[in-house]
Design an enzyme around this catalytic site. Structure first.
Site, PDB file in Angstrom:
ATOM      1  CG  ASP A  19      12.984 -12.191  -1.331  1.00  0.00           C
ATOM      2  OD1 ASP A  19      12.608 -11.665  -0.261  1.00  0.00           O
ATOM      3  OD2 ASP A  19      12.707 -13.353  -1.657  1.00  0.00           O
ATOM      4  CD  GLN A  33      -2.898  -0.898   2.427  1.00  0.00           C
ATOM      5  OE1 GLN A  33      -3.809  -0.085   2.379  1.00  0.00           O
ATOM      6  NE2 GLN A  33      -2.672  -1.652   3.500  1.00  0.00           N
ATOM      7  CE  LYS A  82       8.072  -2.836  10.408  1.00  0.00           C
ATOM      8  NZ  LYS A  82       8.562  -2.525   9.018  1.00  0.00           N
ATOM      9  CE1 TYR A 104       4.740  -6.356  10.760  1.00  0.00           C
ATOM     10  CE2 TYR A 104       3.443  -5.390  12.532  1.00  0.00           C
ATOM     11  CZ  TYR A 104       4.056  -5.278  11.302  1.00  0.00           C
ATOM     12  OH  TYR A 104       4.007  -4.092  10.601  1.00  0.00           O
TER      13      TYR A 104
END
Length: 296
Positions: free
Chosen positions: A36, A11, A129, A125
């Site tokens: 990647d 997005q 991060k 997650y």
């Protein structure tokens, strides 16, 4: 201003591409299979070959629940890969803007989170991060880490599009009402990123412009409140709508634990970079207009 954007289909990346012309910028999007983050070999060559004035890392492993089953992959992309990008940015002598998340916090505070509040991610997650934030800061001082939350846009998969899809064949939808956050338009986020990019490039020695900042939509909402507003706006234009049935987090168990409070205080960003994103309500209206237009 030529910007290399890591993350081709997400997005934020697609919003950066859409808003580039408005900011007199060229956005070059790089993603899989060419680049990647899970496979750092070749990243340096690709970035040098592409060339640019600044790098934005908008790529991430974002499947919050799936990350609990794939911690090594999440860490490779969000942590190790982010560090590799930052290292190359340092070698190229270009600034880096790195997109991070509200999930670095545990959500237990009773006010919006500031940049210097203690981090304590609840799951894989958020942990991955946070590893990325640390890796970026260690690899280059010429960075702006932008934590954001609850991203929606006309592109890809997100909460807004999910609600509209579910409302096509349901009269009532259960939505969690005890998690609160800062809904953020990816298009607004892109505008903010370009503003920060211009600041970093125009003042290469200004240390206060570097570091961690919160960048999210103005105002706060629960998921249920956001859903209700989506349906109200959609109904006004003849689109799908449904009644929202408020749920508690306990009513809707997920593999990964979510922060109850994902609200972000963006005062530092406004004070230092002069950037303040519009209210989530006004941006939601524009997002739904674009989604409707693209469907007809």
């Amino acid at each position: 201003m030529r910007i290399i954007v890591i993350g081709r289909d997400g997005q934020v990346a697609r919003s950066l591409a859409e808003r580039a012309a408005a900011h007199g910028a060229e956005a070059v999007l790089l993603g899989r299979p060419k680049l990647d983050l899970a496979d750092p070999s070749g990243i340096e060559d690709i970035l040098y070959e592409t060339g640019g004035d600044l790098i934005v890392n908008a790529a991430a492993y974002t499947a919050v629940d799936q990350a609990e089953a794939e911690p090594e992959l999440a860490e490779a992309i969000n942590g190790i890969g982010a560090g590799v990008i930052a290292g190359v940015a340092a070698a190229m002598s270009v600034p880096l803007i790195h997109i991070s998340t509200d999930y670095v916090f545990d959500g237990t505070l009773d006010r919006p989170y500031r940049e210097d509040d203690p981090v304590n991610p609840l799951g894989v997650y958020g942990t991955s991060k946070l590893l990325g934030e640390t890796a970026v800061a260690e690899a280059t001082g010429d960075h702006a880490i932008l934590r954001t939350a609850w991203i929606y846009s006309p592109f890809g998969k997100n909460f807004v599009k999910t609600m509209l899809r579910l409302a096509q064949d349901r009269d009532e939808i259960g939505v969690v009402a005890d998690q609160f956050g800062s809904p953020t338009s990816a298009l607004d986020l892109a505008d903010g990123i370009y503003a920060v990019a211009k600041n970093l490039l125009s003042k290469p020695q200004e240390g206060t412009l570097r570091g961690i900042f919160h960048m999210a939509g103005g105002g706060f909402a629960s998921w249920a409140e956001l859903a209700s507003e989506i349906f109200a706006v959609s109904a006004r234009s003849g689109g799908p709508s449904a009644k929202v049935r408020p749920l508690s987090t306990a009513d809707y168990p997920t593999r990964a634990k979510r922060p109850a409070n994902s609200r972000l205080d963006c005062g530092k960003l406004a004070a230092i970079h002069g950037v303040e994103l519009p209210s989530w309500q006004s941006s939601l209206d524009r997002c739904l207009e674009q989604i409707t237009a693209e469907q007809h």
